[in-house]
Design a protein around this motif. Structure first.
Motif, short mmCIF file in Angstrom:
data_model
loop_
_atom_site.label_atom_id
_atom_site.label_comp_id
_atom_site.label_asym_id
_atom_site.label_seq_id
_atom_site.Cartn_x
_atom_site.Cartn_y
_atom_site.Cartn_z
N ALA A 231 0.83 -1.21 0.00
CA ALA A 231 0.00 0.00 0.00
C ALA A 231 0.86 1.26 0.00
O ALA A 231 1.77 1.40 0.82
N HIS A 232 0.55 2.15 -0.92
CA HIS A 232 1.29 3.41 -1.03
C HIS A 232 0.42 4.44 -1.74
O HIS A 232 -0.59 4.09 -2.35
N THR A 233 0.81 5.70 -1.63
CA THR A 233 0.23 6.71 -2.52
C THR A 233 1.34 7.09 -3.49
O THR A 233 2.51 6.91 -3.19
N ASP A 234 0.96 7.62 -4.66
CA ASP A 234 1.98 8.09 -5.60
C ASP A 234 2.31 9.53 -5.26
O ASP A 234 1.46 10.27 -4.76
N SER A 235 3.53 9.94 -5.56
CA SER A 235 3.92 11.31 -5.21
C SER A 235 3.49 12.31 -6.28
O SER A 235 3.71 13.50 -6.14
N LEU A 288 -4.69 5.77 -1.37
CA LEU A 288 -3.82 4.66 -0.97
C LEU A 288 -4.20 3.46 -1.84
O LEU A 288 -5.38 3.12 -1.95
N HIS A 289 -3.21 2.86 -2.48
CA HIS A 289 -3.52 1.71 -3.34
C HIS A 289 -2.42 0.66 -3.24
O HIS A 289 -1.32 0.94 -2.77
N ARG A 290 -2.75 -0.54 -3.70
CA ARG A 290 -1.78 -1.64 -3.66
C ARG A 290 -2.13 -2.62 -4.78
O ARG A 290 -3.21 -2.51 -5.40
FE LIG Z 1 1.12 3.54 -7.37
#
Ligand SMILES: [Fe+2]
Ligand SMILES: C=C1C[C@]23C[C@@]1(O)CC[C@H]2[C@@]12CCC[C@@](C)(C(=O)O1)[C@H]2[C@@H]3C(=O)O
Ligand SMILES: O=C(O)CCC(=O)C(=O)O
Length: 358
Positions: A231-235, A288-290
């Motif tokens: 799980a992360h967000t893109d910058s 937030l996506h993964r």
């Molecule tokens: Fe991404």
């Protein structure tokens, strides 16, 4: 001279175990180092959204007269949407999928000839965010910033020029589309070109830059215990994702849990990144996506990560700031933000948030 994404990690090496990249096809069992539990990621086992809720990421027809307000609303509630009738030729999408498949089918030894260095951005390797987790992700990636010529020559001594042309054409189309989508979303908030001088539409987009991230999620013997991309967000300002016909991308909603984005042939997934969240003074949600994996079909995705030139300061649009809605974030360049993210990962946004006195 303005710095580019290529320079971002030069003074900031990230230690990634590329050379331990396994030959996924040879693994019949999930090794311990690839087995995830909620201890490795707090949201790992968060409830998946029950299909019965019927809540799904919106699919927006770009030819619809109401597209701008639909995009604005999707950016506020989901931080993401899918688009149809986007104008990118189907053959180009098929071409980039073919290139991505051919790249990851190469023998590991050949792929490692174009391995990403610790201080570099481009090349083959594990996900950059791997350094924040104790467990390995069930995926491999290839990042392109600037010309892929040198890397592609090592991968495909014969075919590299054709593949370089394909990447160039893809990036050109994505760049135009990304700018169109950004302005549709901003217009829905009443923000126009006079309000953001650096992002002029008539500037041949010479204020923007991008990276292309090719991802491969091989078939996995125990998908429920593995993680494709954590799980992360893109910058970015915006990310435009092409996914092949295999599900795996999930978005997190506080009220719904993890929601799977179903592949819709020919359509593209768009998500709001951290810089667009900052620019919109928090109105658009950086989602937030993964990526999860599965046991029967391998999955490919191509993310076009789009933002401003590294030295442009991004701050909340003054029009969206008022005595009541004070600027939520300090101004930051993409380069500064990527470095903050390289240290603080998912806490990067809160690191640059203004704390308003009550
Ligand atoms: Fe991404
Ligand atoms: C421009 C960039 C965004 C990115 C870091 C990078 O320099 C190149 C790769 C991008 C990517 C793709 C996968 C997810 C992500 C969080 C990562 O680790 O590498 C993003 C980065 C980002 O958006 O911050
Ligand atoms: O493969 C996916 O669906 C997600 C990829 C992604 O989030 C990324 O490359 O930033």
């Amino acid at each position: 001279m303005p710095t580019t994404l290529t320079d971002v990690f030069r003074g900031h090496p990230i230690h990634l175990p590329h050379s331990h990249q396994p030959d996924f096809t040879s693994l019949r069992e999930l090794p311990d180092s690839y087995t995830w539990t909620p201890k490795d990621d707090l949201l790992f086992a968060a409830a998946p959204s029950p299909p019965a809720t019927g809540e799904n990421i919106p699919l927006i027809d770009l030819n619809h007269p109401d597209a701008a307000s639909q995009i604005g609303s999707a950016c506020r509630t989901w931080g993401a949407f899918q688009i149809a009738n986007h104008g990118v030729p189907l053959e180009l999408l098929q071409g980039i999928e073919f290139l991505t498949g051919s790249l990851f089918r190469l023998p590991v030894k050949r792929k490692l000839k174009a391995a990403r260095s610790e201080t570099g951005v481009s090349g083959y390797g594990v996900a950059r965010i791997s350094s924040f987790f104790n467990k390995q992700m069930w995926s491999e990636g290839f990042t392109i910033t600037g010309s892929p010529l040198n890397d592609f020559r090592k991968l495909w001594p014969q075919l590299h020029l054709n593949y370089c042309d394909l990447v160039e054409e893809y990036e050109e189309q994505m760049q135009k589309l990304a700018s169109k989508l950004m302005w549709l979303a901003l217009n829905s908030l009443g923000v126009s070109e006079e309000d953001i001088k650096w992002a002029s539409v008539n500037s041949d987009l010479n204020w923007a830059q991008s990276a292309l991230q090719l991802n491969h999620y091989p078939v996995c013997p125990e998908p429920d215990r593995a993680m494709g991309l954590a799980a992360h967000t893109d910058s970015t300002l915006l990310t435009i994702l092409y996914q092949n016909n295999t599900a795996g991308l999930q978005l997190f909603r506080d009220d719904l849990g993890w929601v799977t984005v179903p592949p819709v042939p020919g359509s593209l997934v768009v998500n709001v990144g951290d810089l667009f969240h900052i620019l919109s003074n928090g109105l658009f949600k950086s989602v937030l996506h993964r990526a999860r994996v599965n046991q029967t079909k391998s999955r490919l995705s191509v993310a076009f990560l789009w933002g401003p030139l590294s030295d442009i300061k991004i701050s909340p649009v003054p029009k969206l700031v008022s005595p009541v809605e004070s600027p939520l974030y300090q101004s930051v360049t993409w380069k500064e933000y990527l470095r903050t993210k390289a240290v603080h990962f998912n806490k990067a946004l809160s690191m640059i948030r203004n704390h308003v006195e009550e």
